[in-house]
Design a protein around this motif. Structure first.
Motif, PDB file in Angstrom:
ATOM      1  N   LYS A  80      17.602  12.447 -12.626  1.00 27.54           N
ATOM      2  CA  LYS A  80      18.465  13.625 -12.644  1.00 27.54           C
ATOM      3  C   LYS A  80      19.789  13.364 -13.354  1.00 27.54           C
ATOM      4  CE  LYS A  80      16.505  15.971  -8.626  1.00 27.54           C
ATOM      5  NZ  LYS A  80      16.113  17.175  -9.390  1.00 27.54           N
ATOM      6  N   GLY A  81      19.933  12.195 -13.963  1.00 22.63           N
ATOM      7  CA  GLY A  81      21.135  11.893 -14.729  1.00 22.63           C
ATOM      8  C   GLY A  81      22.331  11.472 -13.922  1.00 22.63           C
ATOM      9  N   VAL A  82      22.128  11.116 -12.653  1.00 21.85           N
ATOM     10  CA  VAL A  82      23.215  10.665 -11.798  1.00 21.85           C
ATOM     11  C   VAL A  82      23.303   9.139 -11.872  1.00 21.85           C
ATOM     12  CG1 VAL A  82      24.085  10.563  -9.422  1.00 21.85           C
ATOM     13  CG2 VAL A  82      22.894  12.611 -10.243  1.00 21.85           C
ATOM     14  N   THR A  83      24.518   8.605 -11.953  1.00 22.14           N
ATOM     15  CA  THR A  83      24.702   7.154 -11.953  1.00 22.14           C
ATOM     16  C   THR A  83      24.730   6.638 -10.521  1.00 22.14           C
ATOM     17  OG1 THR A  83      25.947   7.154 -14.023  1.00 22.14           O
ATOM     18  CG2 THR A  83      26.238   5.256 -12.578  1.00 22.14           C
ATOM     19  N   PRO A  84      23.713   5.860 -10.110  1.00 20.01           N
ATOM     20  CA  PRO A  84      23.745   5.273  -8.768  1.00 20.01           C
ATOM     21  C   PRO A  84      24.292   3.840  -8.830  1.00 20.01           C
ATOM     22  CG  PRO A  84      21.504   5.211  -9.657  1.00 20.01           C
ATOM     23  CD  PRO A  84      22.416   5.672 -10.766  1.00 20.01           C
ATOM     24  N   LEU A  85      25.367   3.593  -8.126  1.00 24.16           N
ATOM     25  CA  LEU A  85      25.910   2.244  -8.043  1.00 24.16           C
ATOM     26  C   LEU A  85      25.249   1.498  -6.888  1.00 24.16           C
ATOM     27  CD1 LEU A  85      29.739   2.895  -8.498  1.00 24.16           C
ATOM     28  CD2 LEU A  85      28.098   2.145 -10.235  1.00 24.16           C
ATOM     29  N   HIS A  86      25.045   0.195  -7.081  1.00 20.39           N
ATOM     30  CA  HIS A  86      24.551  -0.646  -5.993  1.00 20.39           C
ATOM     31  C   HIS A  86      25.757  -0.990  -5.137  1.00 20.39           C
ATOM     32  CE1 HIS A  86      21.076  -3.652  -5.132  1.00 20.39           C
ATOM     33  NE2 HIS A  86      21.439  -2.975  -4.085  1.00 20.39           N
ATOM     34  N   ALA A  87      26.090  -0.098  -4.210  1.00 19.62           N
ATOM     35  CA  ALA A  87      27.344  -0.223  -3.476  1.00 19.62           C
ATOM     36  C   ALA A  87      27.255   0.511  -2.147  1.00 19.62           C
ATOM     37  CB  ALA A  87      28.497   0.359  -4.295  1.00 19.62           C
ATOM     38  N   SER A  88      28.122   0.099  -1.233  1.00 21.66           N
ATOM     39  CA  SER A  88      28.344   0.829   0.004  1.00 21.66           C
ATOM     40  C   SER A  88      29.747   1.413  -0.059  1.00 21.66           C
ATOM     41  CB  SER A  88      28.207  -0.100   1.210  1.00 21.66           C
ATOM     42  OG  SER A  88      26.889  -0.614   1.303  1.00 21.66           O
ATOM     43  N   ALA A  89      30.017   2.442   0.760  1.00 23.16           N
ATOM     44  CA  ALA A  89      31.326   3.080   0.694  1.00 23.16           C
ATOM     45  C   ALA A  89      31.725   3.625   2.050  1.00 23.16           C
ATOM     46  CB  ALA A  89      31.323   4.207  -0.343  1.00 23.16           C
ATOM     47  N   VAL A  90      33.028   3.600   2.303  1.00 21.02           N
ATOM     48  CA  VAL A  90      33.606   4.226   3.491  1.00 21.02           C
ATOM     49  C   VAL A  90      34.704   5.164   3.027  1.00 21.02           C
ATOM     50  CG1 VAL A  90      33.089   2.227   4.943  1.00 21.02           C
ATOM     51  CG2 VAL A  90      35.344   2.419   3.869  1.00 21.02           C
ATOM     52  N   CYS A  91      35.143   6.017   3.935  1.00 20.79           N
ATOM     53  CA  CYS A  91      36.208   6.967   3.634  1.00 20.79           C
ATOM     54  C   CYS A  91      37.511   6.476   4.248  1.00 20.79           C
ATOM     55  CB  CYS A  91      35.840   8.349   4.165  1.00 20.79           C
ATOM     56  SG  CYS A  91      37.057   9.627   3.793  1.00 20.79           S
ATOM     57  N   GLY A 148       0.786  -1.229   0.000  1.00 17.88           N
ATOM     58  CA  GLY A 148       0.000   0.000   0.000  1.00 17.88           C
ATOM     59  C   GLY A 148       0.814   1.274   0.000  1.00 17.88           C
ATOM     60  N   THR A 149       2.113   1.202   0.187  1.00 17.30           N
ATOM     61  CA  THR A 149       2.963   2.389   0.128  1.00 17.30           C
ATOM     62  C   THR A 149       3.109   2.828  -1.325  1.00 17.30           C
ATOM     63  OG1 THR A 149       4.181   1.563   2.048  1.00 17.30           O
ATOM     64  CG2 THR A 149       5.178   3.370   0.814  1.00 17.30           C
ATOM     65  N   GLU A 150       3.011   4.132  -1.576  1.00 19.88           N
ATOM     66  CA  GLU A 150       3.092   4.608  -2.951  1.00 19.88           C
ATOM     67  C   GLU A 150       3.810   5.942  -3.032  1.00 19.88           C
ATOM     68  OE1 GLU A 150      -0.858   5.210  -4.505  1.00 19.88           O
ATOM     69  OE2 GLU A 150      -1.631   5.896  -2.569  1.00 19.88           O
ATOM     70  N   PHE A 151       4.400   6.174  -4.213  1.00 21.72           N
ATOM     71  CA  PHE A 151       5.149   7.392  -4.492  1.00 21.72           C
ATOM     72  C   PHE A 151       4.820   7.861  -5.902  1.00 21.72           C
ATOM     73  CE2 PHE A 151       7.623   5.052  -1.398  1.00 21.72           C
ATOM     74  CZ  PHE A 151       8.136   6.011  -0.543  1.00 21.72           C
ATOM     75  N   MET A 152       5.011   9.165  -6.129  1.00 19.49           N
ATOM     76  CA  MET A 152       4.904   9.734  -7.459  1.00 19.49           C
ATOM     77  C   MET A 152       5.969  10.810  -7.595  1.00 19.49           C
ATOM     78  SD  MET A 152       2.922   9.631 -10.337  1.00 19.49           S
ATOM     79  CE  MET A 152       1.190   9.309  -9.896  1.00 19.49           C
ATOM     80  N   THR A 153       6.588  10.893  -8.790  1.00 18.94           N
ATOM     81  CA  THR A 153       7.566  11.936  -9.063  1.00 18.94           C
ATOM     82  C   THR A 153       7.368  12.441 -10.478  1.00 18.94           C
ATOM     83  OG1 THR A 153       9.935  12.487  -9.132  1.00 18.94           O
ATOM     84  CG2 THR A 153       9.319  10.271  -9.811  1.00 18.94           C
ATOM     85  N   ASP A 154       7.779  13.686 -10.710  1.00 17.77           N
ATOM     86  CA  ASP A 154       7.736  14.180 -12.078  1.00 17.77           C
ATOM     87  C   ASP A 154       9.003  13.752 -12.808  1.00 17.77           C
ATOM     88  OD1 ASP A 154       9.615  15.874 -10.956  1.00 17.77           O
ATOM     89  OD2 ASP A 154       8.392  17.671 -11.109  1.00 17.77           O
ATOM     90  N   ALA A 155       9.091  14.090 -14.093  1.00 18.98           N
ATOM     91  CA  ALA A 155      10.130  13.534 -14.955  1.00 18.98           C
ATOM     92  C   ALA A 155      11.535  13.997 -14.600  1.00 18.98           C
ATOM     93  CB  ALA A 155       9.835  13.874 -16.419  1.00 18.98           C
ATOM     94  N   ASP A 156      11.669  15.134 -13.919  1.00 22.44           N
ATOM     95  CA  ASP A 156      13.008  15.587 -13.558  1.00 22.44           C
ATOM     96  C   ASP A 156      13.337  15.339 -12.086  1.00 22.44           C
ATOM     97  OD1 ASP A 156      11.500  17.515 -12.295  1.00 22.44           O
ATOM     98  OD2 ASP A 156      12.279  19.199 -13.455  1.00 22.44           O
ATOM     99  N   GLY A 157      12.437  14.625 -11.381  1.00 26.39           N
ATOM    100  CA  GLY A 157      12.709  14.281  -9.990  1.00 26.39           C
ATOM    101  C   GLY A 157      12.655  15.453  -9.043  1.00 26.39           C
TER     102      GLY A 157
END
Length: 338
Positions: free
Chosen positions: A128-139, A87-96
């Motif tokens: 928004k044209g950003v590449t999201p990697l399926h990853a975790s990261a540390v510094c 039942g959870t739902e979201f909506m976004t426009d084309a540019d986020g």
């Protein structure tokens, strides 16, 4: 919009507070994402009157209690809706830029936030044209060290283990990759690492040693509040990428191997988030970006021991290798238009 945040490098304004995020007084001006909750605003109601078609369907996963997910396009890509079988739902426009979400009882805002910080923001980043990697990261040494791998490969557990040993955690599950100053950067996610009870047990000795993520789910989280571990609040240039191989009981583990750019590229392409969404042109740009990434930064494969008691060995090996990497990637020859 009384609540302002930063999430994956984006300024986000919301009309209600969001659990798991830190309110940012430094976020000013017009927000890049404006989130409305509860009752559907006029633009959402209007979007629902447009012609629609299903873009993607993800089946439910009974083992993890993940509900089914449907992504729908409205008005030839003017809007996108994400609907969950709970039942959870979201909506976004084309540019986020405009984002709306709602949930139903017995689910809570904490449940809602788990979807928002994961698939929903993954979709927004894509738009928004950003590449999201399926990853975790540390510094490590001022640079982002990324961990990629298949589901349950140990990305979040590895980041949490390093966080518990002093490395600041940059993000978990989604790494927002961007290009600036002719180098690649990863933006901060949110100040938590989400973990299944078996991961918590490996790290803490007991599966219930950390707080529940939501009252309706068995998943837990490591707070990055500076007590047990800390959050890296500034973006970091990419210093290295580790592909997590299946764990092994062999005595030679942990073992870290160099990867050729070709090997790394093939695996990295498979580990982009929502990689079924981009069209042909977007996919080509992303492929070029990843090609330059693997040419610029060291790529490694790590084979960790299956024995949880040897977690310290894995962490020491990763930290020693990461600190020895050449942490000054060569400048990209051409900026990549994201």
């Amino acid at each position: 919009m009384n609540y302002r945040y930063r999430l994956y490098g984006l300024s986000l304004a919301a009309d209600e507070g969001l659990p798991g995020l830190e309110v940012s007084s430094a976020v000013g001006g017009e927000a890049e994402v404006r989130l409305e909750l509860r009752a559907a605003p006029d633009w959402v109601q209007q979007a629902r009157t447009l012609s629609s078609h299903q873009v993607h369907h993800l089946a439910a996963e009974p083992e993890t209690h993940d509900p089914a997910l449907v992504l729908t396009s409205y008005g030839a890509g003017q809007f996108f809706g994400l609907s969950y079988s709970d039942g959870t739902e979201f909506m976004t426009d084309a540019d986020g830029r405009r984002l709306w979400g709602n949930w139903t009882e017995p689910w809570t805002k904490e449940d809602f936030a788990t979807y928002l910080f994961g698939p929903v923001m993954g979709l927004v980043l894509r738009l928004k044209g950003v590449t999201p990697l399926h990853a975790s990261a540390v510094c490590v040494a001022g640079h982002a060290v990324l961990f990629c791998g298949e589901a349950e490969a140990g990305k979040s557990t590895t980041a949490a283990a390093l966080g518990l040993r002093g490395a600041a955690v940059l993000c978990e599950d989604i790494a927002a990759l961007g290009l600036g100053e002719n180098r690649y950067w990863v933006e901060p996610g949110y100040p938590r690492v989400c973990l299944w009870p078996d991961g918590v047990e490996k790290l803490m000795g007991r599966g219930d040693a950390l707080p529940l993520l939501t009252p309706n789910w068995e998943k837990r989280y490591l707070p990055l509040d500076g007590v047990l571990a800390r959050f890296q609040r500034e973006r970091c240039p990419v210093g290295g990428v580790y592909m997590l191989a299946p764990r092994t009981a062999e005595d030679c583990a942990p073992r870290i191997e160099k990867m050729t750019p070709k090997q790394a590229l093939l695996e990295l392409v498979q580990n982009t988030y929502m990689n079924w969404l981009p069209d042909r042109e977007q996919r080509a740009r992303e492929f070029e970006a990843l090609t330059q990434l693997v040419a610029q930064v060291p790529m490694r494969r790590i084979i960790a021991p299956s024995d949880a008691k040897r977690m310290d060995d894995s962490c020491r090996a990763i930290l020693a290798d990461a600190e020895s990497l050449s942490l000054s990637p060569a400048a990209a020859s051409q900026p990549i238009p994201y």
